[in-house]
Design a protein around this motif. Sequence first.
Motif, PDB file in Angstrom:
ATOM      1  N   SER A  33       0.869  -1.231   0.001  1.00  0.00           N
ATOM      2  CA  SER A  33       0.058  -0.029  -0.169  1.00  0.00           C
ATOM      3  C   SER A  33       0.782   1.287   0.200  1.00  0.00           C
ATOM      4  O   SER A  33       0.260   2.357  -0.294  1.00  0.00           O
ATOM      5  N   ARG A  34       2.236   1.069   0.386  1.00  0.00           N
ATOM      6  CA  ARG A  34       2.941   2.265   0.446  1.00  0.00           C
ATOM      7  C   ARG A  34       3.838   2.519  -1.130  1.00  0.00           C
ATOM      8  O   ARG A  34       4.608   3.453  -1.163  1.00  0.00           O
ATOM      9  N   LEU A  35       3.604   1.477  -1.756  1.00  0.00           N
ATOM     10  CA  LEU A  35       4.610   1.597  -3.065  1.00  0.00           C
ATOM     11  C   LEU A  35       3.665   2.124  -4.268  1.00  0.00           C
ATOM     12  O   LEU A  35       2.626   2.168  -4.106  1.00  0.00           O
ATOM     13  N   SER A  36       4.392   2.431  -5.320  1.00  0.00           N
ATOM     14  CA  SER A  36       3.845   2.943  -6.640  1.00  0.00           C
ATOM     15  C   SER A  36       2.911   1.705  -7.002  1.00  0.00           C
ATOM     16  O   SER A  36       3.141   0.747  -6.711  1.00  0.00           O
ATOM     17  N   ASP A  37       2.119   2.151  -8.229  1.00  0.00           N
ATOM     18  CA  ASP A  37       1.123   1.259  -8.499  1.00  0.00           C
ATOM     19  C   ASP A  37       1.952   0.015  -9.194  1.00  0.00           C
ATOM     20  O   ASP A  37       1.603  -0.910  -8.621  1.00  0.00           O
ATOM     21  N   ALA A  38       2.776   0.413 -10.028  1.00  0.00           N
ATOM     22  CA  ALA A  38       3.425  -0.614 -10.699  1.00  0.00           C
ATOM     23  C   ALA A  38       4.136  -1.786  -9.712  1.00  0.00           C
ATOM     24  O   ALA A  38       4.014  -2.978  -9.793  1.00  0.00           O
ATOM     25  N   ASP A  39       4.659  -1.145  -8.629  1.00  0.00           N
ATOM     26  CA  ASP A  39       5.361  -2.138  -7.665  1.00  0.00           C
ATOM     27  C   ASP A  39       4.394  -2.819  -6.827  1.00  0.00           C
ATOM     28  O   ASP A  39       4.491  -3.944  -6.529  1.00  0.00           O
ATOM     29  N   ALA A  40       3.381  -2.061  -6.412  1.00  0.00           N
ATOM     30  CA  ALA A  40       2.381  -2.769  -5.560  1.00  0.00           C
ATOM     31  C   ALA A  40       1.725  -3.972  -6.282  1.00  0.00           C
ATOM     32  O   ALA A  40       1.457  -5.003  -5.833  1.00  0.00           O
ATOM     33  N   ILE A  41       1.402  -3.717  -7.610  1.00  0.00           N
ATOM     34  CA  ILE A  41       0.957  -4.565  -8.233  1.00  0.00           C
ATOM     35  C   ILE A  41       1.609  -5.970  -8.387  1.00  0.00           C
ATOM     36  O   ILE A  41       1.167  -7.071  -8.247  1.00  0.00           O
ATOM     37  N   ALA A  42       3.002  -5.758  -8.877  1.00  0.00           N
ATOM     38  CA  ALA A  42       3.903  -6.801  -8.791  1.00  0.00           C
ATOM     39  C   ALA A  42       4.099  -7.471  -7.362  1.00  0.00           C
ATOM     40  O   ALA A  42       4.094  -8.754  -7.152  1.00  0.00           O
ATOM     41  N   LEU A  43       4.130  -6.766  -6.261  1.00  0.00           N
ATOM     42  CA  LEU A  43       4.320  -7.403  -4.994  1.00  0.00           C
ATOM     43  C   LEU A  43       2.904  -8.410  -4.818  1.00  0.00           C
ATOM     44  O   LEU A  43       3.093  -8.932  -4.177  1.00  0.00           O
ATOM     45  N   MET A  44       1.570  -7.559  -5.123  1.00  0.00           N
ATOM     46  CA  MET A  44       0.567  -8.237  -4.790  1.00  0.00           C
ATOM     47  C   MET A  44       0.413  -9.635  -5.501  1.00  0.00           C
ATOM     48  O   MET A  44      -0.298 -10.583  -4.952  1.00  0.00           O
ATOM     49  N   GLY A  45       1.143  -9.555  -6.892  1.00  0.00           N
ATOM     50  CA  GLY A  45       1.160 -10.988  -7.564  1.00  0.00           C
ATOM     51  C   GLY A  45       1.820 -12.131  -6.877  1.00  0.00           C
ATOM     52  O   GLY A  45       1.557 -13.033  -6.628  1.00  0.00           O
ATOM     53  N   LEU A  46       3.006 -11.513  -6.160  1.00  0.00           N
ATOM     54  CA  LEU A  46       3.808 -12.378  -5.309  1.00  0.00           C
ATOM     55  C   LEU A  46       3.021 -12.844  -4.129  1.00  0.00           C
ATOM     56  O   LEU A  46       3.049 -14.126  -3.861  1.00  0.00           O
ATOM     57  N   VAL A  47       2.198 -12.087  -3.426  1.00  0.00           N
ATOM     58  CA  VAL A  47       1.673 -12.239  -2.346  1.00  0.00           C
ATOM     59  C   VAL A  47       0.320 -13.473  -2.680  1.00  0.00           C
ATOM     60  O   VAL A  47       0.155 -14.367  -1.820  1.00  0.00           O
ATOM     61  N   GLY A  48      -0.342 -13.280  -3.733  1.00  0.00           N
ATOM     62  CA  GLY A  48      -1.209 -14.302  -4.157  1.00  0.00           C
ATOM     63  C   GLY A  48      -0.728 -15.776  -4.343  1.00  0.00           C
ATOM     64  O   GLY A  48      -1.114 -16.580  -3.978  1.00  0.00           O
ATOM     65  N   THR A  49       0.540 -15.646  -4.769  1.00  0.00           N
ATOM     66  CA  THR A  49       1.527 -16.780  -4.949  1.00  0.00           C
ATOM     67  C   THR A  49       1.684 -17.410  -3.762  1.00  0.00           C
ATOM     68  O   THR A  49       1.437 -18.650  -3.345  1.00  0.00           O
ATOM     69  N   LEU A  50       2.093 -16.833  -2.742  1.00  0.00           N
ATOM     70  CA  LEU A  50       2.521 -17.070  -1.308  1.00  0.00           C
ATOM     71  C   LEU A  50       1.169 -17.645  -0.735  1.00  0.00           C
ATOM     72  O   LEU A  50       1.213 -18.618   0.041  1.00  0.00           O
ATOM     73  N   TYR A  51       0.002 -16.927  -0.740  1.00  0.00           N
ATOM     74  CA  TYR A  51      -1.130 -17.596  -0.224  1.00  0.00           C
ATOM     75  C   TYR A  51      -1.471 -18.904  -0.850  1.00  0.00           C
ATOM     76  O   TYR A  51      -2.195 -19.781  -0.226  1.00  0.00           O
ATOM     77  N   GLU A  52      -1.267 -19.177  -2.214  1.00  0.00           N
ATOM     78  CA  GLU A  52      -1.845 -20.248  -2.863  1.00  0.00           C
ATOM     79  C   GLU A  52      -0.789 -21.378  -2.345  1.00  0.00           C
ATOM     80  O   GLU A  52      -1.179 -22.516  -2.047  1.00  0.00           O
ATOM     81  N   GLU A  53       0.360 -21.119  -1.850  1.00  0.00           N
ATOM     82  CA  GLU A  53       1.258 -22.200  -1.364  1.00  0.00           C
ATOM     83  C   GLU A  53       0.816 -22.377   0.002  1.00  0.00           C
ATOM     84  O   GLU A  53       1.019 -23.470   0.371  1.00  0.00           O
ATOM     85  N   ALA A  54       0.536 -21.340   0.733  1.00  0.00           N
ATOM     86  CA  ALA A  54       0.046 -21.640   2.104  1.00  0.00           C
ATOM     87  C   ALA A  54      -1.161 -22.604   2.165  1.00  0.00           C
ATOM     88  O   ALA A  54      -1.351 -23.592   2.862  1.00  0.00           O
ATOM     89  N   ASP A  55      -2.150 -22.538   1.159  1.00  0.00           N
ATOM     90  CA  ASP A  55      -3.230 -23.347   1.056  1.00  0.00           C
ATOM     91  C   ASP A  55      -2.859 -24.724   0.751  1.00  0.00           C
ATOM     92  O   ASP A  55      -3.374 -25.541   1.262  1.00  0.00           O
ATOM     93  N   ARG A  56      -1.880 -24.840  -0.066  1.00  0.00           N
ATOM     94  CA  ARG A  56      -1.330 -26.248  -0.416  1.00  0.00           C
ATOM     95  C   ARG A  56      -0.572 -26.881   0.623  1.00  0.00           C
ATOM     96  O   ARG A  56      -0.914 -27.938   1.081  1.00  0.00           O
ATOM     97  N   LEU A  57      -0.066 -26.050   1.660  1.00  0.00           N
ATOM     98  CA  LEU A  57       0.406 -26.664   2.923  1.00  0.00           C
ATOM     99  C   LEU A  57      -0.584 -26.910   3.773  1.00  0.00           C
ATOM    100  O   LEU A  57      -0.449 -28.139   4.273  1.00  0.00           O
ATOM    101  N   VAL A  58      -1.786 -26.341   3.936  1.00  0.00           N
ATOM    102  CA  VAL A  58      -2.852 -26.662   4.705  1.00  0.00           C
ATOM    103  C   VAL A  58      -3.580 -28.036   4.092  1.00  0.00           C
ATOM    104  O   VAL A  58      -3.871 -28.771   4.664  1.00  0.00           O
ATOM    105  N   GLY A  59      -3.702 -27.923   2.742  1.00  0.00           N
ATOM    106  CA  GLY A  59      -4.197 -29.254   2.114  1.00  0.00           C
ATOM    107  C   GLY A  59      -3.229 -30.428   2.443  1.00  0.00           C
ATOM    108  O   GLY A  59      -3.875 -31.502   2.790  1.00  0.00           O
ATOM    109  N   PHE A  60      -1.933 -30.420   2.683  1.00  0.00           N
ATOM    110  CA  PHE A  60      -1.018 -31.307   2.971  1.00  0.00           C
ATOM    111  C   PHE A  60      -1.304 -31.655   4.288  1.00  0.00           C
ATOM    112  O   PHE A  60      -1.340 -32.868   4.639  1.00  0.00           O
ATOM    113  N   ALA A  61      -1.494 -30.814   5.290  1.00  0.00           N
ATOM    114  CA  ALA A  61      -1.744 -31.124   6.614  1.00  0.00           C
ATOM    115  C   ALA A  61      -3.069 -31.756   6.764  1.00  0.00           C
ATOM    116  O   ALA A  61      -3.196 -32.995   7.689  1.00  0.00           O
ATOM    117  N   ASP A  62      -4.140 -31.724   5.966  1.00  0.00           N
ATOM    118  CA  ASP A  62      -5.382 -32.390   5.923  1.00  0.00           C
ATOM    119  C   ASP A  62      -4.982 -33.671   5.404  1.00  0.00           C
ATOM    120  O   ASP A  62      -5.586 -34.858   6.065  1.00  0.00           O
TER     121      ASP A  62
END
Length: 77
Positions: A33-62
Motif C-alpha cells: 500500500s506504500r509503493l507505487s502502483d506498478a510495484d504494488a501490483i508486482a508485490l501483490m502478485g507475489l502475495v497471491g502466489t504465497l497465499y496459494e502455497e499456504a493453502d497447499r500446505l494446509v491441504g498437505f496437513a489435511d
Amino acid sequence: MPLTKPNQQLRRDLKAIASNLEESCVDLGRLASRLSDADAIALMGLVGTLYEEADRLVGFADEVKTGLISRASKQTK
C-alpha cells in the motif's frame, strides 16, 4: 485411527508454516500500500502466489490427518 507422534508433529509443522506464510502475506500487503502502483501490483502478485502455497500446505496437513501422507520412521544404520 489416531495419528502417530511423528505425523502429529508433521501436521503441526505444515500448519504452522502455512500460518507464517499467511502472516507474511498480510505484512507484504501493508507494504504494497506504500509503493507505487506498478510495484504494488508486482508485490501483490507475489502475495497471491504465497497465499496459494499456504493453502497447499494446509491441504498437505489435511492429507496427513486422513492418512494419505505420513512421516516415515527413521531407519537405523
